[in-house]
Every structure is written in structure tokens, then in C-alpha cells.
Enzyme design. Structure first.
Site, PDB file in Angstrom:
ATOM      1  CG  ASN A 150      -2.080   1.065   1.095  1.00  0.00           C
ATOM      2  OD1 ASN A 150      -2.530   1.605   2.114  1.00  0.00           O
ATOM      3  ND2 ASN A 150      -2.541   1.382  -0.094  1.00  0.00           N
TER       4      ASN A 150
ATOM      5  CB  CYS B   4       4.286   1.082  -5.144  1.00  0.00           C
ATOM      6  SG  CYS B   4       5.909   1.326  -4.356  1.00  0.00           S
ATOM      7  NE  ARG B   5       2.169  -3.484  -6.792  1.00  0.00           N
ATOM      8  CZ  ARG B   5       2.245  -4.779  -6.574  1.00  0.00           C
ATOM      9  NH1 ARG B   5       2.042  -5.618  -7.577  1.00  0.00           N
ATOM     10  NH2 ARG B   5       2.514  -5.242  -5.374  1.00  0.00           N
ATOM     11  CB  SER B   6      -3.287  -0.316  -3.689  1.00  0.00           C
ATOM     12  OG  SER B   6      -2.592  -0.183  -2.482  1.00  0.00           O
TER      13      SER B   6
ATOM     14  CG  ASP C 264       6.384  -5.189  -6.081  1.00  0.00           C
ATOM     15  OD1 ASP C 264       6.657  -3.976  -6.024  1.00  0.00           O
ATOM     16  OD2 ASP C 264       6.511  -5.975  -5.132  1.00  0.00           O
TER      17      ASP C 264
END
Ligand code: 4NP
Length: 158
Positions: free
Chosen positions: A10, A12-14, A124
Site C-alpha cells: 500500500n 506504490c500500486r494501490s 510490483d
């Protein structure tokens, strides 16, 4: 409609998905009532702001992630959110293991909403190079457009 984006940390991506999808929804469908949040399956970075590289890459495209803080997926999230969108299969599997009875149909891969992308997972970027952060943004922008289109069609059908 409540939507939760989920990755591992929680940071980077989300969080990117949370902010990008919020911007796309505000632009494309300002009247749709949406609650949007993000969380991680792991707590390594709980309470932290998003990764600096993620914030900088997002900022170059006009997204501000600075106010977000990492949190872990909780049991009540499975009941609360209507749609829980995982960034990759490993996190989807983790969610499937933790999901209480009757909530599994809320779980999906986010990139189902970007079939034209040709990939099913947001990779990722944490241990990779700078291009990884641009790839994350490209995929998330595409899936955000696909998701808002899906929700608009669904709301028109009912
Ligand atoms: P995210 O990226 O899941 O997109 O937030 C990662 C963040 C941290 C770690 C791995 C992935 N980590 O191993 O600490």
C-alpha cells in the site's frame, strides 16, 4: 459504490490506483457516488506515506499522493467494499484466503478492466528501475478508464 484497491505494501500500486481512479471518476462521471480507498495485504509500511518514487512519478502526471498513509486490509473491508481490486494474482490469492464466506465475488484483478493492455497484473515496481513506476501509471490509467466505463454501463442498465 465502494471500491478498494489492494497491493502488497500500500505504498506504490494501490495508492496510485486510489488517486488516479478518483481523478478519472471525477472527470468522466462526476455524479456517480463512489467511495474509493486502498490497502495492502502486508503491514511492512503501515502508517507510511507512499514511496517517494511513486509520489514523484505520479506528481509528473498531476496526481498528488502525499496525504495518503499505508494501511492493511482488515476483515471488515470485505463486508464494506462492493468491489475489491487486486493489483496481481498473489495479492488476489491472499485476499481469497482471508475473505469471509459470501464476499469472494467482490474480489477481482484490476487489470480485467484494461483488456487491451495485454497483461493481467500490475507489476510490483518496488525493487525495479524507474520505468516500473511509469508502467504502473500507464496500466492504472487504462484500467481506471475501463472501470469507470464498466460502472457507467452498469448504472445505465439498472
Ligand atoms: P506495493 O509495492 O505493493 O505496490 O505497495 C511494494 C511495497 C513494498 C514492498 C513490496 C512491494 N516491500 O517488500 O516492502
Amino acid at each position: 459504490m465502494r471500491i478498494l484497491f489492494v497491493c502488497l505494501g500500500n505504498i506504490c500500486r494501490s495508492p496510485t490506483a486510489e488517486v488516479v481512479f478518483r481523478a478519472v471518476a471525477a472527470r468522466e462521471s462526476p455524479d456517480m457516488a463512489l467511495e474509493i480507498d486502498s490497502a495492502g495485504t502486508a503491514g511492512y509500511h503501515e502508517g507510511e506515506a507512499p514511496d517517494r518514487r511513486t509520489r514523484q512519478a505520479a506528481s509528473r502526471r498531476g496526481y498528488d499522493l502525499s496525504a495518503l498513509r499505508a494501511r492493511v486490509v482488515e476483515a471488515r473491508d470485505f463486508e464494506y467494499f462492493d468491489l475489491i481490486l487486486a493489483m496481481d494474482r498473489e495479492n488476489l490469492r491472499t485476499l481469497e484466503r482471508r475473505a469471509p464466506q459470501g464476499t469472494r465475488e467482490r474480489l477481482r484483478l484490476f487489470l480485467e478492466f484494461a483488456p487491451e493492455a495485454g497483461v493481467s497484473e500490475v507489476p510490483d515496481p518496488y525493487y525495479g528501475g524507474p520505468n516500473g513506476f511509469e508502467d504502473v501509471l500507464d496500466l492504472i490509467e487504462a484500467a481506471s478508464r475501463g472501470l469507470i466505463e464498466h460502472l457507467r454501463r452498469r448504472s445505465q442498465a439498472t
